[in-house]
Design a protein around this motif. Structure first.
Motif, PDB file in Angstrom:
ATOM      1  N   GLY A 129       8.023  36.100   8.561  1.00  0.00           N
ATOM      2  CA  GLY A 129       7.435  37.023   9.514  1.00  0.00           C
ATOM      3  C   GLY A 129       6.985  36.350  10.792  1.00  0.00           C
ATOM      4  N   ILE A 130       6.716  35.049  10.725  1.00  0.00           N
ATOM      5  CA  ILE A 130       6.338  34.314  11.945  1.00  0.00           C
ATOM      6  C   ILE A 130       7.479  34.377  12.957  1.00  0.00           C
ATOM      7  CG2 ILE A 130       5.746  32.046  12.880  1.00  0.00           C
ATOM      8  CD1 ILE A 130       4.463  31.390  10.182  1.00  0.00           C
ATOM      9  N   VAL A 247      10.333  42.689  12.744  1.00  0.00           N
ATOM     10  CA  VAL A 247       9.356  42.011  11.884  1.00  0.00           C
ATOM     11  C   VAL A 247       9.572  42.404  10.424  1.00  0.00           C
ATOM     12  CG1 VAL A 247       6.914  41.718  11.376  1.00  0.00           C
ATOM     13  CG2 VAL A 247       7.676  41.864  13.756  1.00  0.00           C
ATOM     14  N   GLY A 248       9.814  43.696  10.173  1.00  0.00           N
ATOM     15  CA  GLY A 248      10.011  44.158   8.803  1.00  0.00           C
ATOM     16  C   GLY A 248      11.246  43.554   8.160  1.00  0.00           C
ATOM     17  N   ALA A 249      12.346  43.516   8.907  1.00  0.00           N
ATOM     18  CA  ALA A 249      13.586  42.953   8.363  1.00  0.00           C
ATOM     19  C   ALA A 249      13.434  41.469   8.059  1.00  0.00           C
ATOM     20  CB  ALA A 249      14.743  43.170   9.345  1.00  0.00           C
ATOM     21  N   MET A 250      12.776  40.734   8.940  1.00  0.00           N
ATOM     22  CA  MET A 250      12.583  39.309   8.702  1.00  0.00           C
ATOM     23  C   MET A 250      11.672  39.068   7.506  1.00  0.00           C
ATOM     24  SD  MET A 250      14.391  37.365  10.603  1.00  0.00           S
ATOM     25  CE  MET A 250      13.536  35.809  10.338  1.00  0.00           C
ATOM     26  N   MET A 251      10.657  39.902   7.335  1.00  0.00           N
ATOM     27  CA  MET A 251       9.744  39.723   6.212  1.00  0.00           C
ATOM     28  C   MET A 251      10.439  40.040   4.883  1.00  0.00           C
ATOM     29  SD  MET A 251       6.044  41.071   7.614  1.00  0.00           S
ATOM     30  CE  MET A 251       5.213  40.464   6.138  1.00  0.00           C
ATOM     31  N   ILE A 252      11.259  41.082   4.871  1.00  0.00           N
ATOM     32  CA  ILE A 252      12.001  41.397   3.644  1.00  0.00           C
ATOM     33  C   ILE A 252      12.999  40.293   3.339  1.00  0.00           C
ATOM     34  CG2 ILE A 252      13.649  42.998   2.611  1.00  0.00           C
ATOM     35  CD1 ILE A 252      12.295  45.232   4.168  1.00  0.00           C
ATOM     36  N   SER A 253      13.671  39.791   4.381  1.00  0.00           N
ATOM     37  CA  SER A 253      14.601  38.678   4.197  1.00  0.00           C
ATOM     38  C   SER A 253      13.874  37.456   3.641  1.00  0.00           C
ATOM     39  CB  SER A 253      15.274  38.335   5.533  1.00  0.00           C
ATOM     40  OG  SER A 253      16.150  37.238   5.403  1.00  0.00           O
ATOM     41  N   GLY A 254      12.691  37.170   4.181  1.00  0.00           N
ATOM     42  CA  GLY A 254      11.911  36.034   3.681  1.00  0.00           C
ATOM     43  C   GLY A 254      11.407  36.254   2.273  1.00  0.00           C
TER      44      GLY A 254
END
Length: 380
Positions: A129-130, A247-254
């Motif tokens: 998310g960063i 932000v949501g897509a990156m957090m789910i990916s992470g």
């Protein structure tokens, strides 16, 4: 003839043709490299393509499980035109967090396992998310941000490991506390002997793949994600918040990337230490590309890469060829897959144009009286 073809079958055929063409080209180029180097081409391929023994089959499935999770994590970003290059760092910090939590055994049995997995997912999502936040608020490329975060993750985990590590007696290696036996995820055997045991985390990976498909194809968030990936301007016009989706897509990916190291942690290593397997994140990029971001395609790509890795081990002994030739093959696949998809895309576009033209010709009314006088004058 073209207009009679089922468009769905055409799309399916083209979808299969692209990765097959990429693999064929990769094997052909690798064969040329072997010929130039003076190595026995036939012996190399006969060794690699031989049927694996049960022990090797278990290793292939275990490695494919890890690579599959890595590919799914990358594919989530790809569907929104985000390049999450930071899976390697995300799974490291997440695996360390899971090992530290599970080693404390705050809860009994599998409740402790669930707590550790939840901690890993939260840490991985926050770490990714960063990069998503930097992209959404400051326009920082997620490629640069995630690459830099990989280096930070490596140093951070090494620092924290020295703070909480338990040194094994008679060994120089550092590691977290051992996960209690009641919190470990048992595997299952596909042959005789412990060497044929497959990670029980395989079933979690299957659930992750099913969840990935459902999220993208059956939820509003998945629709918004795919729409944003195709056109930011169209997404904004539709009322979609691109920043929030980023932000949501990156957090789910992470969060999915956080699971990459857990099959090894809960099924084999039982602690995070200085010898914990690294480099599991970058292969997911190639596998997601090869599988066209589809859960089944990614699974096949993960099995292919795991198969090549496992079958390359005896090359040095049998054919006197370095097993690094497989790394060349995998690298060439990454290049040829891009070329193959473009070739197939253009061919599919021509087929579509020919099909539409054929349908227009068939639907055009035919004048039985022939050309009119005015049309004759115009043609003259």
């Amino acid at each position: 003839m073209i207009d009679r073809l089922d468009p769905r079958l055409v799309r399916l055929g083209l979808g299969i043709a692209a990765p097959v063409l990429a693999i064929v080209l990769a094997f052909a180029i690798t064969s040329l490299v072997l010929i130039v180097a003076g190595d026995p081409v036939g012996e190399v391929w006969s060794t690699i393509l031989s049927w694996p023994q049960p022990r090797n089959q278990a290793n292939i499935i275990n490695n494919a499980t890890v690579l599959y999770l890595s590919g799914i994590a990358v594919a989530i970003g790809f569907r929104m035109n985000l390049f999450n290059i930071g899976v390697d760092g995300q799974y490291r910090v997440a695996a360390f967090a899971a090992a530290a939590v599970a080693g404390e055994a705050w809860l009994p049995g599998y409740l402790n396992t669930l707590l550790a997995i939840a901690a890993a997912v939260l840490v991985g999502a926050a770490w990714a998310g960063i990069a998503g936040l930097l992209r959404a608020t400051r326009g920082v490329s997620e490629v640069i941000a995630t690459i830099m975060l990989n280096f930070i993750a490596t140093g951070l985990v090494a620092y924290l490991l020295r703070k909480v590590a338990v040194r094994s007696e008679g060994s120089n290696s550092l590691g977290t506390k051992q996960i209690p036996e009641g919190s470990r995820i048992p595997g299952f055997q596909i042959g005789d002997g412990a060497a044929t045991e497959v990670y029980g985390f395989l079933f979690v990976a299957v659930l992750v793949g099913a969840g990935y498909w459902f999220l993208l194809n059956r939820t509003r968030f998945g629709f918004d994600l795919r729409a944003t990936g195709r056109s930011n301007s169209a997404a904004v016009a539709s009322g979609i918040s691109v920043g929030r989706m980023t932000v949501g897509a990156m957090m789910i990916s992470g969060g999915v990337a956080a699971l990459v190291g857990l099959p090894i942690l809960f099924g084999d290593a039982y602690s995070y230490g200085s010898t914990f397997q690294s480099g599991l994140g970058f292969a997911g990029i190639a596998i997601a590309l090869l599988g066209r971001n589809h859960p089944i395609g990614i699974a096949l790509g993960a099995l292919l890469f795991a198969f090549l890795d496992e079958q390359s081990n005896p090359l040095q002994i049998i054919a006197d060829v370095s097993p690094d030739i497989v790394a060349i093959t995998q690298g060439v696949i990454v290049l040829t897959v891009v070329i193959s998809y473009e070739v197939v895309r253009r061919y599919g576009l021509r087929l579509e144009q020919a099909r539409v033209a054929a349908q227009l010709r068939a639907a055009a009314p035919v004048d039985p009286s022939g050309p009119t006088e005015s049309s004759k004058e115009v043609s003259a």
